[in-house]
Design a protein around this motif. Structure first.
Motif, short mmCIF file in Angstrom:
data_model
loop_
_atom_site.label_atom_id
_atom_site.label_comp_id
_atom_site.label_asym_id
_atom_site.label_seq_id
_atom_site.Cartn_x
_atom_site.Cartn_y
_atom_site.Cartn_z
N PRO A 283 23.78 -25.57 18.01
CA PRO A 283 23.29 -24.20 17.81
C PRO A 283 24.39 -23.17 17.98
CG PRO A 283 22.57 -25.05 19.94
CD PRO A 283 23.18 -26.20 19.20
N ASP A 284 24.15 -22.00 17.42
CA ASP A 284 25.14 -20.92 17.42
C ASP A 284 24.95 -20.02 18.64
OD1 ASP A 284 26.93 -18.94 16.88
OD2 ASP A 284 26.06 -18.35 14.96
N PRO A 285 25.92 -19.96 19.56
CA PRO A 285 25.79 -19.07 20.72
C PRO A 285 25.67 -17.60 20.33
CG PRO A 285 27.57 -20.65 21.04
CD PRO A 285 27.16 -20.73 19.60
N ALA A 286 26.16 -17.24 19.15
CA ALA A 286 26.11 -15.85 18.70
C ALA A 286 24.70 -15.43 18.29
CB ALA A 286 27.07 -15.63 17.54
N SER A 287 23.79 -16.38 18.17
CA SER A 287 22.44 -16.07 17.72
C SER A 287 21.60 -15.39 18.80
CB SER A 287 21.73 -17.36 17.28
OG SER A 287 21.48 -18.20 18.41
N GLY A 288 22.04 -15.46 20.04
CA GLY A 288 21.26 -14.89 21.13
C GLY A 288 20.34 -15.88 21.80
N SER A 289 20.26 -17.08 21.26
CA SER A 289 19.43 -18.11 21.89
C SER A 289 20.12 -18.64 23.13
CB SER A 289 19.16 -19.26 20.91
OG SER A 289 20.34 -20.02 20.70
N ALA A 290 19.39 -19.33 23.96
CA ALA A 290 19.93 -19.82 25.23
C ALA A 290 20.88 -21.00 25.04
CB ALA A 290 18.79 -20.23 26.16
N VAL A 291 20.94 -21.57 23.85
CA VAL A 291 21.73 -22.76 23.54
C VAL A 291 21.71 -23.76 24.72
CG1 VAL A 291 23.18 -21.76 21.75
CG2 VAL A 291 23.92 -21.55 24.10
N LYS A 292 20.50 -24.11 25.10
CA LYS A 292 20.29 -24.95 26.28
C LYS A 292 21.08 -26.24 26.23
CE LYS A 292 17.56 -28.45 28.19
NZ LYS A 292 17.05 -29.74 27.72
N ARG A 293 21.11 -26.90 25.06
CA ARG A 293 21.74 -28.21 25.00
C ARG A 293 23.26 -28.12 25.12
NH1 ARG A 293 19.94 -30.00 19.60
NH2 ARG A 293 19.32 -27.82 19.34
N LEU A 294 23.85 -27.05 24.59
CA LEU A 294 25.29 -26.87 24.76
C LEU A 294 25.64 -26.58 26.22
CD1 LEU A 294 26.38 -24.83 21.61
CD2 LEU A 294 27.16 -27.11 22.28
N ASN A 295 24.83 -25.77 26.88
CA ASN A 295 25.09 -25.49 28.30
C ASN A 295 24.81 -26.72 29.17
OD1 ASN A 295 26.04 -22.76 28.39
ND2 ASN A 295 24.00 -22.10 27.79
N LEU A 296 23.88 -27.55 28.75
CA LEU A 296 23.65 -28.80 29.45
C LEU A 296 24.87 -29.71 29.32
CD1 LEU A 296 21.55 -30.59 30.96
CD2 LEU A 296 20.84 -31.44 28.71
N TYR A 297 25.40 -29.78 28.11
CA TYR A 297 26.61 -30.57 27.87
C TYR A 297 27.76 -30.10 28.76
CZ TYR A 297 30.71 -32.29 25.27
OH TYR A 297 31.90 -32.88 24.92
N LEU A 298 27.96 -28.80 28.83
CA LEU A 298 29.05 -28.28 29.66
C LEU A 298 28.81 -28.55 31.14
CD1 LEU A 298 30.18 -24.93 28.03
CD2 LEU A 298 31.04 -27.23 27.69
N ARG A 299 27.55 -28.52 31.56
CA ARG A 299 27.27 -28.87 32.97
C ARG A 299 27.74 -30.29 33.25
NH1 ARG A 299 21.51 -30.49 34.75
NH2 ARG A 299 22.59 -32.47 35.12
N TRP A 300 27.42 -31.20 32.35
CA TRP A 300 27.83 -32.60 32.53
C TRP A 300 29.34 -32.74 32.55
CZ3 TRP A 300 24.44 -34.88 28.02
CH2 TRP A 300 23.08 -34.82 28.37
N MET A 301 30.02 -31.98 31.68
CA MET A 301 31.46 -32.13 31.51
C MET A 301 32.29 -31.44 32.59
SD MET A 301 32.03 -34.01 28.84
CE MET A 301 30.64 -34.94 29.46
N VAL A 302 31.81 -30.30 33.09
CA VAL A 302 32.61 -29.46 33.99
C VAL A 302 32.32 -29.76 35.46
CG1 VAL A 302 33.08 -27.08 34.70
CG2 VAL A 302 32.86 -27.65 32.26
N ARG A 303 31.04 -29.90 35.80
CA ARG A 303 30.70 -30.17 37.20
C ARG A 303 30.97 -31.64 37.54
NH1 ARG A 303 26.54 -30.33 39.51
NH2 ARG A 303 27.11 -29.24 41.43
N GLN A 304 31.25 -31.90 38.80
CA GLN A 304 31.46 -33.27 39.24
C GLN A 304 30.87 -33.43 40.64
OE1 GLN A 304 35.55 -34.67 39.31
NE2 GLN A 304 34.88 -36.78 39.01
#
Length: 248
Positions: free
Chosen positions: A153-174
């Motif tokens: 999904p496009d972050p510029a659309s104003g949507s929460a882009v939940k799945r992209l932020n979920l992905y980043l949680r997995w990748m960044v947090r440890q």
């Protein structure tokens, strides 16, 4: 509130409580370079009933063997689509997932890693990961992935882009749950992966009064959680959603 959140974190932040969750597929891989590929695929398909999500993610990852990164880089493009033959996940069809895998392959060829594509637009002085998300998505459209799609999904659309932020949680947090591996961003930059369930919990806790499950609400909830955990506002995301997912 902080004591309650910490108690919840200590109670639920364990791999014992991960299943059923597409996050569990990342535990298959020791190499962070494989995890970033598997995680992007798993998060992209993380919509609908969780039982079906797990079946669909396995359907894509299993044919790739022990290293999805190596499979995509070393397989000719003509051999990518046959892996997806007959695939369906709600409104995602084999042509959609095949185009996504080809785009991942091209991004890896061009950038080396998915993290590098994200980092090309991210500045550590940024308050959130949004600039990196914009650049990551642009890397995929430059690789031929359709601008209008449901997998990225496009972050510029104003949507929460939940799945992209979920992905980043997995990748960044440890920690005991999130395997991490990326270093371009820090946990303090993350945005909560907002869906209707977390939104309901956040409203009940007084973390937001907004009724729309959009990016503004995700940022508001993140800001509220940052007051309890400035360096890791998404720390409580997994624990906050577990009771509801487990029917407790």
């Amino acid at each position: 509130m902080k004591d309650r959140l910490e108690a919840l974190y200590l109670s639920y932040n364990s791999r014992d409580f991960v299943h059923p969750d597409p996050l569990e597929f990342l535990y298959r891989y020791d190499d962070p370079l494989d995890r970033e590929v598997a995680g992007l695929i798993a998060s992209a398909l993380a919509y609908g009933r969780v039982a079906r999500i797990l079946v669909s993610v396995a359907r894509v990852l299993d044919p790739m063997g022990p290293s999805p990164r190596r499979f995509l880089l070393e397989s000719p493009e003509s051999e990518i689509a046959p892996v997806c033959s007959g695939f369906t996940h709600r409104f995602c069809r084999e042509a959609d997932i095949a185009a996504f895998l080809l785009a991942i392959r091209r991004v890896l060829k061009a950038r080396g890693t998915i993290e590098a594509a994200f980092a090309a637009g991210f500045d550590p002085s940024s308050e959130t990961v949004l600039p990196g998300l914009h650049r990551l998505r642009r890397a995929f459209t430059e690789a031929g992935f359709p601008a209008k799609n449901h997998l990225l999904p496009d972050p510029a659309s104003g949507s929460a882009v939940k799945r992209l932020n979920l992905y980043l949680r997995w990748m960044v947090r440890q920690d005991a749950v999130d395997p991490g591996g990326w270093t371009a961003a820090a946990p303090r930059h993350l945005i909560v992966p907002l869906d209707t369930h977390l939104h309901r919990v956040a409203r009940n806790l007084g973390l937001t009064k907004r009724t729309a499950s959009d990016m503004k609400t995700a940022l508001e909830i993140t800001a509220a959680l940052r007051s309890f955990s400035p360096d890791d506002p998404v720390r409580y995301d997994f624990a906050l959603t577990r009771p509801g997912i487990r029917g407790e």
